[in-house]
Design an enzyme around this catalytic site. Sequence first.
Site, PDB file in Angstrom:
ATOM      1  N   GLU A 100      -0.590   5.694  13.007  1.00 19.42           N
ATOM      2  CA  GLU A 100      -0.192   6.697  11.908  1.00 19.42           C
ATOM      3  C   GLU A 100      -0.661   8.255  12.628  1.00 19.42           C
ATOM      4  OE1 GLU A 100      -2.587   7.256   8.562  1.00 19.42           O
ATOM      5  OE2 GLU A 100      -1.158   9.032   7.377  1.00 19.42           O
ATOM      6  N   HIS A 153      -2.135   8.304   5.737  1.00 18.23           N
ATOM      7  CA  HIS A 153      -2.004   6.833   4.829  1.00 18.23           C
ATOM      8  C   HIS A 153      -4.163   6.889   5.045  1.00 18.23           C
ATOM      9  CE1 HIS A 153      -1.657   2.916   3.234  1.00 18.23           C
ATOM     10  NE2 HIS A 153      -1.925   2.584   4.127  1.00 18.23           N
ATOM     11  N   HIS A 200      -9.393   2.134  -0.627  1.00 22.06           N
ATOM     12  CA  HIS A 200      -7.875   1.934  -0.060  1.00 22.06           C
ATOM     13  C   HIS A 200      -7.530   1.317  -2.024  1.00 22.06           C
ATOM     14  CE1 HIS A 200      -4.293   1.360   0.227  1.00 22.06           C
ATOM     15  NE2 HIS A 200      -4.319   0.457   2.029  1.00 22.06           N
ATOM     16  N   PHE A 207       1.910  -3.336   4.046  1.00 22.83           N
ATOM     17  CA  PHE A 207       2.463  -4.168   4.563  1.00 22.83           C
ATOM     18  C   PHE A 207       3.527  -4.998   4.018  1.00 22.83           C
ATOM     19  CE2 PHE A 207      -2.186  -6.641   4.583  1.00 22.83           C
ATOM     20  CZ  PHE A 207      -2.677  -6.359   5.204  1.00 22.83           C
ATOM     21  N   CYS A 257       0.403  -1.263   0.084  1.00 20.51           N
ATOM     22  CA  CYS A 257       0.334   0.121   0.035  1.00 20.51           C
ATOM     23  C   CYS A 257       0.519   1.327   0.061  1.00 20.51           C
ATOM     24  CB  CYS A 257      -0.563  -0.231   1.179  1.00 20.51           C
ATOM     25  SG  CYS A 257      -1.651  -2.153   1.014  1.00 20.51           S
ATOM     26  N   LYS A 269      -8.909   7.380   0.746  1.00 21.30           N
ATOM     27  CA  LYS A 269      -9.725   6.751   1.285  1.00 21.30           C
ATOM     28  C   LYS A 269     -10.992   6.480   1.668  1.00 21.30           C
ATOM     29  CE  LYS A 269      -5.343   4.011   1.642  1.00 21.30           C
ATOM     30  NZ  LYS A 269      -4.043   5.635   1.740  1.00 21.30           N
TER      31      LYS A 269
END
Lengths: 402, 88
Positions: free
Chosen positions: A306, A295, A330, A390, A160, A325
């Site tokens: 975050e 993010h 996403h 990830f 991502c 998002k």
Amino acid sequence: MTPRASSHPGEHVDIAITGRGVVSSIAEGPDAFFDALLDRKSGVVDGSAPCSDFDPTTAMNAKAARRSDRYTQLAVCAAAQATAEAGLPNDVDPERLAVIMGTGIGGLKTLVDECEAFLGGGLRAVSPLFVPMMMPNAAAGMIAIELGAHGPSFSVSSACATGSHAIGEAKRMIERGEADVVVAGGTEAAMVPLCMAAFERMGALSREGVSRPFDKRRDGFVMGEGAGCIVLERGDLARERGAKIFGYVAGYGASSDAFHMTQPDETGRGAEKAMRAALADAGVEPSEVGYINAHGTSTPFNDKIETLAIHSVFNGGSPPVSSTKSAIGHLLGAAGAVEAVAVLGALDRGILPPTLNFGEPDPECDLDYVPDGPREAPGLELALSNSFGFGGQNACLAIRKA
Amino acid sequence: MAVTKDDVLEEIRDQLEAIKVPGAKEATPDNTWSELDVDSLDLVELVKSLEDRFGVTISDDDLKPIESVGAAIELTMRLVDAKEGSPA
């Protein structure tokens, strides 16, 4: 085309952005996309955010489209927008034109289809197009073919964070003097049942089917698809050829949690390090940042950590933060690139896009998430865009107003 | 019913259409693969369709010298005739 002097490693060059492209569930094209964000439009339908109206033949001929996985089709379309805006390839030396188009997963639909064909019909049932459609560098290859770009061309992959890594590495490529212009971004088309099932089994998808980053009720991300692309260019050459400049990639920072394959480091230090590195690369202080495009996945872990990392970097002085998002879900490997285009919109118009679906504050997510937005932000000069993948792979871009 | 050259041409045109070759339906025996912008990957798909439709096996060696629609028709007819044991 007259060869131009290339930059030398170590020489300071500013990195201008001269083209933008987006394919998303809420709009195609950078301006329509930012308008849709400001209109609080959501692309989420029944728990996912597909690009339902996407037609690859607007950007590629029917034969090339047939020989491309959807993830490549999306990338070629976003790249066509960005390169048209930048006036490529006509105005630049093709030997100095590069492509970095990343993907988190690659041609997953093709992989699934061909597995089924092979299991059902054996060797002869497998398409000769399988490998060139599935491979994660196909999008970069197709864009280079379309452009006649003879500089370096490849894919990067960091789940991502891919789109931000692609743009950051494009900046580095220009700084190293290996290219003058780089078409960079991310693309993803992973909304196939196998992949949805896998994220579901992992507990990463929202059971409610709502992307509500930083809200106390958030319960996972909503899967989207699409592609984002920008054209990065040596600033002096962009000015010399009279290209319109939409902003600058001022800083890039990357880091690794080295902690867990899917969970972020609970201290937030990986995210913090990426943000600090981007600020240092840009040569700016945290206080100069006027907006952060988070993010902000809407997973319980990401948004909490975050927030913690932003607190660590900004020490109580965080600027407003919002998550794209919340509107488009996403986009995995495309997210960072699409969000970079959102940041360019915010800088250009001096307006912060909102975080949608935010209604119930979480004590562990205590920043200003622009839930009431869009919000006027006069004087906005510099913004960060965060992406965490990830594998614990983090990237942050610092983008400056033109 | 005996396979005719027109049957093979029709199958080739259908397959070229399926793989989105411009002008597929107007392809003639005189057209070369190069003229039609048909590459080696397209040929693999074309061969499979001919094999499936006419029950023949086209080897890589058979295919190598084949550079046009007409040559592909001749090859397919030869293989069909050989399979059916009829005189060439």
